[in-house]
Design a protein around this motif. Structure first.
Motif, PDB file in Angstrom:
ATOM      1  N   MET A 192     -27.605  69.961   5.371  1.00  0.00           N
ATOM      2  CA  MET A 192     -28.818  69.198   4.961  1.00  0.00           C
ATOM      3  C   MET A 192     -29.619  68.511   5.995  1.00  0.00           C
ATOM      4  N   GLY A 193     -30.864  68.867   5.895  1.00  0.00           N
ATOM      5  CA  GLY A 193     -31.655  68.172   6.984  1.00  0.00           C
ATOM      6  C   GLY A 193     -31.987  66.722   6.260  1.00  0.00           C
ATOM      7  N   SER A 194     -32.865  65.786   7.003  1.00  0.00           N
ATOM      8  CA  SER A 194     -32.956  64.501   6.848  1.00  0.00           C
ATOM      9  C   SER A 194     -34.374  64.295   6.422  1.00  0.00           C
ATOM     10  N   GLY A 195     -35.153  64.137   7.412  1.00  0.00           N
ATOM     11  CA  GLY A 195     -36.599  64.039   7.296  1.00  0.00           C
ATOM     12  C   GLY A 195     -37.238  62.607   6.879  1.00  0.00           C
ATOM     13  N   GLY A 196     -38.502  62.676   5.792  1.00  0.00           N
ATOM     14  CA  GLY A 196     -38.829  61.419   5.490  1.00  0.00           C
ATOM     15  C   GLY A 196     -38.017  60.611   4.743  1.00  0.00           C
ATOM     16  N   ARG A 197     -38.412  59.280   4.903  1.00  0.00           N
ATOM     17  CA  ARG A 197     -37.509  58.049   4.031  1.00  0.00           C
ATOM     18  C   ARG A 197     -38.444  57.276   3.412  1.00  0.00           C
ATOM     19  N   SER A 198     -38.078  56.689   2.269  1.00  0.00           N
ATOM     20  CA  SER A 198     -38.810  56.004   1.168  1.00  0.00           C
ATOM     21  C   SER A 198     -38.725  54.439   1.489  1.00  0.00           C
ATOM     22  N   ARG A 199     -39.921  53.929   1.107  1.00  0.00           N
ATOM     23  CA  ARG A 199     -39.641  52.548   0.938  1.00  0.00           C
ATOM     24  C   ARG A 199     -38.873  52.028   0.088  1.00  0.00           C
ATOM     25  N   ARG A 200     -38.651  52.608  -1.018  1.00  0.00           N
ATOM     26  CA  ARG A 200     -37.386  52.239  -1.812  1.00  0.00           C
ATOM     27  C   ARG A 200     -35.924  51.993  -1.004  1.00  0.00           C
ATOM     28  N   SER A 201     -35.823  52.880  -0.364  1.00  0.00           N
ATOM     29  CA  SER A 201     -34.649  53.009   0.528  1.00  0.00           C
ATOM     30  C   SER A 201     -34.388  52.035   1.473  1.00  0.00           C
ATOM     31  N   PHE A 202     -35.740  51.794   2.150  1.00  0.00           N
ATOM     32  CA  PHE A 202     -35.970  50.779   3.198  1.00  0.00           C
ATOM     33  C   PHE A 202     -35.640  49.363   2.578  1.00  0.00           C
ATOM     34  N   GLY A 203     -35.979  49.017   1.379  1.00  0.00           N
ATOM     35  CA  GLY A 203     -36.072  47.945   0.631  1.00  0.00           C
ATOM     36  C   GLY A 203     -34.649  47.749   0.157  1.00  0.00           C
ATOM     37  N   GLU A 204     -33.916  48.641  -0.112  1.00  0.00           N
ATOM     38  CA  GLU A 204     -32.481  48.346  -0.481  1.00  0.00           C
ATOM     39  C   GLU A 204     -31.778  48.073   0.664  1.00  0.00           C
ATOM     40  N   MET A 205     -31.955  48.815   1.689  1.00  0.00           N
ATOM     41  CA  MET A 205     -31.274  48.504   2.925  1.00  0.00           C
ATOM     42  C   MET A 205     -31.567  47.198   3.489  1.00  0.00           C
TER      43      MET A 205
END
Ligand SMILES: [Zn+2]
Length: 345
Positions: free
Chosen positions: A288-301
Protein backbone atom coordinates in the motif's frame (compact mmCIF):
# COMPACT_ATOMS: atom_id res chain seq x y z
CA UNK A 1 9.07 40.14 9.56
CA UNK A 2 12.02 37.76 10.00
CA UNK A 3 11.80 34.45 8.13
CA UNK A 4 13.87 31.60 6.72
CA UNK A 5 13.26 31.23 2.99
CA UNK A 6 14.83 30.11 -0.27
CA UNK A 7 15.17 32.10 -3.50
CA UNK A 8 16.71 29.18 -5.37
CA UNK A 9 16.97 25.45 -4.78
CA UNK A 10 20.15 23.76 -3.60
CA UNK A 11 22.18 23.00 -0.50
CA UNK A 12 21.87 24.29 3.06
CA UNK A 13 23.67 27.45 1.91
CA UNK A 14 20.54 28.39 -0.06
CA UNK A 15 18.59 28.94 3.17
CA UNK A 16 18.27 32.68 3.74
CA UNK A 17 17.45 34.41 7.02
CA UNK A 18 16.04 37.86 6.44
CA UNK A 19 12.99 40.07 6.06
CA UNK A 20 9.85 39.06 4.21
CA UNK A 21 6.57 41.01 3.96
CA UNK A 22 4.11 40.62 6.85
CA UNK A 23 1.12 38.48 5.79
CA UNK A 24 -2.43 39.84 6.01
CA UNK A 25 -5.42 37.51 6.26
CA UNK A 26 -7.93 37.29 3.42
CA UNK A 27 -11.47 36.01 3.74
CA UNK A 28 -11.54 32.72 5.64
CA UNK A 29 -7.91 33.04 6.71
CA UNK A 30 -6.04 33.69 9.95
CA UNK A 31 -2.52 34.91 10.61
CA UNK A 32 -0.60 33.08 13.32
CA UNK A 33 2.19 34.48 15.40
CA UNK A 34 4.44 31.44 15.02
CA UNK A 35 5.76 30.10 18.32
CA UNK A 36 7.30 26.90 16.96
CA UNK A 37 7.74 25.07 13.67
CA UNK A 38 9.23 21.68 12.87
CA UNK A 39 11.32 20.00 10.19
CA UNK A 40 10.45 17.19 7.81
CA UNK A 41 12.29 15.36 5.07
CA UNK A 42 9.89 17.23 2.80
CA UNK A 43 11.69 20.48 3.73
CA UNK A 44 15.06 19.04 2.73
CA UNK A 45 13.66 17.64 -0.50
CA UNK A 46 12.00 20.92 -1.48
CA UNK A 47 15.09 22.95 -0.58
CA UNK A 48 17.20 20.71 -2.85
CA UNK A 49 14.81 20.19 -5.78
CA UNK A 50 12.01 22.25 -7.29
CA UNK A 51 9.51 19.40 -7.59
CA UNK A 52 6.10 20.79 -8.36
CA UNK A 53 6.56 23.89 -6.17
CA UNK A 54 9.03 25.47 -8.59
CA UNK A 55 7.08 28.58 -9.48
CA UNK A 56 6.69 30.02 -6.01
CA UNK A 57 10.14 31.31 -5.05
CA UNK A 58 11.04 33.02 -2.86
CA UNK A 59 9.28 30.66 -0.46
CA UNK A 60 9.32 30.60 3.35
CA UNK A 61 9.95 27.00 4.48
CA UNK A 62 8.42 25.12 7.41
CA UNK A 63 5.55 22.64 6.89
CA UNK A 64 4.58 22.19 10.54
CA UNK A 65 3.78 25.01 12.89
CA UNK A 66 1.97 26.07 16.02
CA UNK A 67 1.29 29.52 17.41
CA UNK A 68 -1.22 32.08 18.59
CA UNK A 69 -3.76 33.67 16.31
CA UNK A 70 -2.72 37.28 15.70
CA UNK A 71 -5.26 38.36 13.06
CA UNK A 72 -8.60 36.96 11.92
CA UNK A 73 -9.89 37.50 8.38
CA UNK A 74 -13.51 38.12 7.46
CA UNK A 75 -15.92 35.21 7.52
CA UNK A 76 -13.94 33.24 10.12
CA UNK A 77 -15.90 31.72 12.99
CA UNK A 78 -14.73 29.72 15.98
CA UNK A 79 -11.25 31.25 16.15
CA UNK A 80 -10.20 34.40 18.03
CA UNK A 81 -7.06 36.45 18.48
CA UNK A 82 -4.87 34.76 21.09
CA UNK A 83 -6.12 31.20 20.48
CA UNK A 84 -3.38 28.55 20.55
CA UNK A 85 -3.53 26.42 17.42
CA UNK A 86 -1.50 23.99 15.37
CA UNK A 87 -1.82 23.73 11.60
CA UNK A 88 -2.65 20.96 9.13
CA UNK A 89 -0.37 21.87 6.24
CA UNK A 90 -2.55 20.38 3.46
CA UNK A 91 -4.76 23.11 1.99
CA UNK A 92 -7.73 21.72 0.06
CA UNK A 93 -9.85 23.63 -2.47
CA UNK A 94 -13.22 22.50 -1.07
CA UNK A 95 -14.89 22.68 -4.49
CA UNK A 96 -13.43 19.93 -6.71
CA UNK A 97 -15.17 16.59 -7.19
CA UNK A 98 -13.09 14.69 -4.58
CA UNK A 99 -13.59 17.51 -2.02
CA UNK A 100 -17.35 17.61 -2.68
CA UNK A 101 -17.68 13.86 -2.29
CA UNK A 102 -15.87 13.58 1.05
CA UNK A 103 -12.54 12.49 -0.48
CA UNK A 104 -10.56 15.65 0.17
CA UNK A 105 -7.37 13.60 0.57
CA UNK A 106 -7.50 13.40 -3.22
CA UNK A 107 -8.25 17.12 -3.77
CA UNK A 108 -7.23 18.02 -7.32
CA UNK A 109 -5.90 21.43 -6.31
CA UNK A 110 -4.30 20.83 -2.92
CA UNK A 111 -1.41 22.99 -1.80
CA UNK A 112 1.14 22.41 0.96
CA UNK A 113 2.01 25.07 3.50
CA UNK A 114 5.81 25.33 3.51
CA UNK A 115 6.14 24.16 -0.12
CA UNK A 116 3.43 25.65 -2.34
CA UNK A 117 2.50 28.36 0.20
CA UNK A 118 4.67 30.25 2.68
CA UNK A 119 5.44 28.18 5.78
CA UNK A 120 6.16 28.41 9.47
CA UNK A 121 9.85 29.33 9.71
CA UNK A 122 8.83 32.97 10.26
CA UNK A 123 7.40 35.40 12.78
CA UNK A 124 3.96 35.18 11.19
CA UNK A 125 2.20 32.72 8.88
CA UNK A 126 -1.11 33.01 7.05
CA UNK A 127 -3.24 29.85 6.87
CA UNK A 128 -6.86 28.99 6.03
CA UNK A 129 -8.89 29.05 9.25
CA UNK A 130 -10.12 25.53 8.48
CA UNK A 131 -6.52 24.29 8.78
CA UNK A 132 -6.06 25.62 12.35
CA UNK A 133 -6.85 23.27 15.26
CA UNK A 134 -6.98 24.13 18.96
CA UNK A 135 -4.70 21.99 21.11
CA UNK A 136 -4.85 21.13 24.80
CA UNK A 137 -3.52 23.71 27.30
CA UNK A 138 -0.98 21.30 28.77
CA UNK A 139 0.83 21.00 25.44
CA UNK A 140 3.73 23.38 24.73
CA UNK A 141 4.09 25.12 21.37
CA UNK A 142 7.21 23.03 20.69
CA UNK A 143 5.32 19.80 21.29
CA UNK A 144 2.37 21.04 19.23
CA UNK A 145 4.65 21.87 16.28
CA UNK A 146 5.93 18.29 16.38
CA UNK A 147 2.43 16.90 15.80
CA UNK A 148 0.83 17.73 12.44
CA UNK A 149 2.77 15.96 9.69
CA UNK A 150 4.46 13.24 11.68
CA UNK A 151 1.36 12.15 13.56
CA UNK A 152 -1.10 12.60 10.72
CA UNK A 153 1.15 10.57 8.41
CA UNK A 154 1.45 7.77 10.95
CA UNK A 155 -2.26 7.95 11.82
CA UNK A 156 -3.25 7.80 8.15
CA UNK A 157 -0.96 4.83 7.50
CA UNK A 158 -1.94 2.81 10.56
CA UNK A 159 -5.60 3.67 11.10
CA UNK A 160 -6.90 4.57 7.63
CA UNK A 161 -4.76 2.67 5.14
CA UNK A 162 -3.43 -0.30 7.09
CA UNK A 163 -6.38 -0.59 9.54
CA UNK A 164 -4.15 -1.96 12.27
CA UNK A 165 -5.99 -4.10 14.83
CA UNK A 166 -5.35 -4.56 18.57
CA UNK A 167 -4.46 -8.23 18.23
CA UNK A 168 -1.89 -7.61 15.51
CA UNK A 169 1.89 -7.14 15.52
CA UNK A 170 3.40 -4.31 13.50
CA UNK A 171 6.98 -3.67 12.45
CA UNK A 172 7.66 0.08 12.46
CA UNK A 173 10.82 1.07 10.61
CA UNK A 174 12.96 3.92 11.94
CA UNK A 175 11.38 4.13 15.37
CA UNK A 176 13.51 7.18 16.12
CA UNK A 177 12.08 9.21 13.23
CA UNK A 178 9.18 11.63 13.54
CA UNK A 179 6.75 9.29 11.79
CA UNK A 180 8.22 6.22 13.49
CA UNK A 181 7.95 7.63 17.02
CA UNK A 182 4.37 8.74 16.28
CA UNK A 183 3.53 5.33 14.83
CA UNK A 184 4.80 3.54 17.95
CA UNK A 185 2.52 5.63 20.15
CA UNK A 186 -0.55 5.21 17.93
CA UNK A 187 -0.06 1.45 17.57
CA UNK A 188 0.37 1.01 21.33
CA UNK A 189 -2.61 3.26 22.01
CA UNK A 190 -4.90 0.83 20.19
CA UNK A 191 -3.26 -2.17 21.84
CA UNK A 192 -1.16 -3.62 19.03
CA UNK A 193 2.25 -5.20 19.63
CA UNK A 194 5.14 -3.13 18.23
CA UNK A 195 8.52 -4.23 16.94
CA UNK A 196 10.68 -1.34 15.82
CA UNK A 197 14.07 -0.78 14.20
CA UNK A 198 16.66 1.95 14.71
CA UNK A 199 20.33 2.52 13.98
CA UNK A 200 21.53 2.93 17.58
CA UNK A 201 20.81 1.21 20.89
CA UNK A 202 20.14 4.63 22.41
CA UNK A 203 17.29 5.22 19.94
CA UNK A 204 15.92 1.75 20.66
CA UNK A 205 15.92 2.47 24.38
CA UNK A 206 13.93 5.65 23.77
CA UNK A 207 11.53 3.77 21.48
CA UNK A 208 10.93 1.24 24.26
CA UNK A 209 10.26 4.09 26.70
CA UNK A 210 7.50 5.20 24.33
CA UNK A 211 5.97 1.75 24.37
CA UNK A 212 7.71 -0.35 21.70
CA UNK A 213 7.72 -4.00 22.82
CA UNK A 214 10.82 -5.06 20.89
CA UNK A 215 13.69 -3.21 19.23
CA UNK A 216 16.14 -4.33 16.55
CA UNK A 217 19.37 -2.48 15.78
CA UNK A 218 19.49 -2.63 11.97
CA UNK A 219 23.20 -1.79 11.91
CA UNK A 220 24.06 -4.81 14.06
CA UNK A 221 21.35 -6.93 12.43
CA UNK A 222 20.96 -5.85 8.80
CA UNK A 223 19.04 -9.05 8.02
CA UNK A 224 16.50 -8.10 10.66
CA UNK A 225 13.69 -10.20 9.19
CA UNK A 226 15.18 -13.31 10.83
CA UNK A 227 14.93 -11.57 14.22
CA UNK A 228 11.36 -10.49 13.39
CA UNK A 229 10.50 -14.12 12.71
CA UNK A 230 12.05 -15.20 16.01
CA UNK A 231 9.93 -12.61 17.79
CA UNK A 232 6.74 -13.80 16.07
CA UNK A 233 7.13 -17.55 16.49
CA UNK A 234 8.17 -17.90 12.87
CA UNK A 235 5.06 -16.27 11.42
CA UNK A 236 6.18 -12.71 10.64
CA UNK A 237 4.33 -9.48 11.39
CA UNK A 238 0.82 -8.58 10.23
CA UNK A 239 1.88 -5.16 8.98
CA UNK A 240 4.99 -3.09 8.25
CA UNK A 241 5.09 0.72 8.34
CA UNK A 242 8.04 1.88 6.29
CA UNK A 243 9.62 5.30 5.81
CA UNK A 244 13.04 4.00 4.74
CA UNK A 245 12.41 2.55 1.27
CA UNK A 246 14.86 0.73 -0.98
CA UNK A 247 17.45 -0.19 1.66
CA UNK A 248 14.97 -2.30 3.63
CA UNK A 249 12.64 -3.47 0.85
CA UNK A 250 13.69 -7.14 0.84
CA UNK A 251 13.77 -7.32 4.61
CA UNK A 252 10.31 -5.75 4.81
CA UNK A 253 8.85 -8.43 2.54
CA UNK A 254 10.62 -11.21 4.43
CA UNK A 255 9.31 -9.84 7.75
CA UNK A 256 5.64 -10.05 6.71
CA UNK A 257 3.42 -12.99 7.50
CA UNK A 258 1.37 -14.70 4.82
CA UNK A 259 -1.34 -12.17 3.78
CA UNK A 260 0.59 -9.36 5.52
CA UNK A 261 0.47 -5.74 4.41
CA UNK A 262 3.14 -3.14 3.83
CA UNK A 263 2.34 0.57 4.02
CA UNK A 264 4.97 2.88 2.55
CA UNK A 265 5.08 6.57 3.42
CA UNK A 266 8.63 7.51 2.60
CA UNK A 267 11.75 6.34 0.83
CA UNK A 268 14.57 8.28 2.45
CA UNK A 269 17.13 5.62 1.48
CA UNK A 270 16.05 5.53 -2.18
CA UNK A 271 12.99 4.60 -4.19
CA UNK A 272 14.23 2.22 -6.93
CA UNK A 273 13.85 -1.51 -6.22
CA UNK A 274 13.99 -4.80 -8.01
CA UNK A 275 10.99 -6.93 -7.22
CA UNK A 276 10.04 -10.57 -7.58
CA UNK A 277 6.36 -10.28 -8.51
CA UNK A 278 5.68 -13.91 -7.75
CA UNK A 279 5.91 -13.06 -4.06
CA UNK A 280 2.59 -11.19 -4.36
CA UNK A 281 0.92 -14.28 -5.75
CA UNK A 282 2.65 -16.81 -3.58
CA UNK A 283 2.48 -15.27 -0.12
CA UNK A 284 0.12 -13.26 -0.91
CA UNK A 285 1.03 -9.75 0.28
CA UNK A 286 -0.72 -6.39 0.07
CA UNK A 287 1.48 -3.39 -0.80
CA UNK A 288 0.00 0.00 0.00
CA UNK A 289 1.02 3.57 -0.69
CA UNK A 290 -0.18 6.32 1.60
CA UNK A 291 -0.35 9.70 -0.17
CA UNK A 292 -2.95 12.36 0.64
CA UNK A 293 -4.59 12.63 4.04
CA UNK A 294 -8.10 13.84 4.85
CA UNK A 295 -9.42 16.58 7.09
CA UNK A 296 -11.64 14.00 8.71
CA UNK A 297 -8.70 11.85 9.83
CA UNK A 298 -6.82 14.94 11.05
CA UNK A 299 -9.81 15.90 13.20
CA UNK A 300 -10.16 12.35 14.54
CA UNK A 301 -6.46 12.29 15.40
CA UNK A 302 -6.71 15.66 17.18
CA UNK A 303 -9.49 14.28 19.39
CA UNK A 304 -7.07 11.65 20.69
CA UNK A 305 -4.18 14.13 20.92
CA UNK A 306 -6.32 16.52 22.97
CA UNK A 307 -7.21 13.78 25.44
CA UNK A 308 -3.50 13.70 26.26
CA UNK A 309 -3.06 10.17 24.95
CA UNK A 310 -0.45 10.93 22.30
CA UNK A 311 2.55 13.19 22.69
CA UNK A 312 4.71 15.12 20.25
CA UNK A 313 8.30 13.96 20.47
CA UNK A 314 10.64 16.96 20.57
CA UNK A 315 14.18 15.85 19.79
CA UNK A 316 16.09 19.14 19.60
CA UNK A 317 15.07 22.79 19.49
CA UNK A 318 16.82 25.40 17.32
CA UNK A 319 16.40 29.17 17.13
CA UNK A 320 14.95 30.51 13.86
CA UNK A 321 18.37 31.74 12.72
CA UNK A 322 19.70 28.15 12.84
CA UNK A 323 17.32 26.33 10.50
CA UNK A 324 20.37 25.46 8.36
CA UNK A 325 21.95 23.70 11.32
CA UNK A 326 18.70 21.81 11.85
CA UNK A 327 18.75 20.70 8.18
CA UNK A 328 22.28 19.35 8.70
CA UNK A 329 21.24 17.44 11.82
CA UNK A 330 18.27 15.96 9.94
CA UNK A 331 20.56 14.80 7.14
CA UNK A 332 22.91 13.23 9.73
CA UNK A 333 19.98 11.26 11.28
CA UNK A 334 21.65 11.82 14.66
CA UNK A 335 18.50 12.73 16.59
CA UNK A 336 15.32 11.19 17.98
CA UNK A 337 11.80 12.42 17.25
CA UNK A 338 11.31 15.85 15.74
CA UNK A 339 13.63 18.77 15.12
CA UNK A 340 11.78 21.89 16.23
CA UNK A 341 12.46 25.54 15.45
CA UNK A 342 11.43 28.06 18.06
CA UNK A 343 9.74 31.19 16.77
CA UNK A 344 11.21 34.62 17.59
CA UNK A 345 10.56 35.42 21.27
ZN1 LIG B 1 -10.42 19.99 -3.85
Amino acid sequence: MKAVYISEHGGVDKLLYGNRPDPTPGRGEVVLRVRASALNHLDLGFRANPGRGAEGLPRILGCELAGEIAQVGSGVTGLSVGDRVLVDNRVKCGTCQPCLTGQDQYCLHQLRIGVDLDGGHAEYCKVPAINAYHFRPSMSFEEAAAIPLAFHTAWHCLMVRGQLQPWETILIQAGGSGVGSAGIQIAKRIGARVITTAGTDDKLAKAREMGADEGINYRNTPEFSSRVRELTEGKGVDMVLDVVGAAVWEQNLLSLRVDGRLVITGATSGSQIGMNLSILQGRPLTLMGSGGRSRRSFGEMMSVINRGELHGVVGRVFPLQEVGKAHEVMESRDFFGKLVVRGPQ
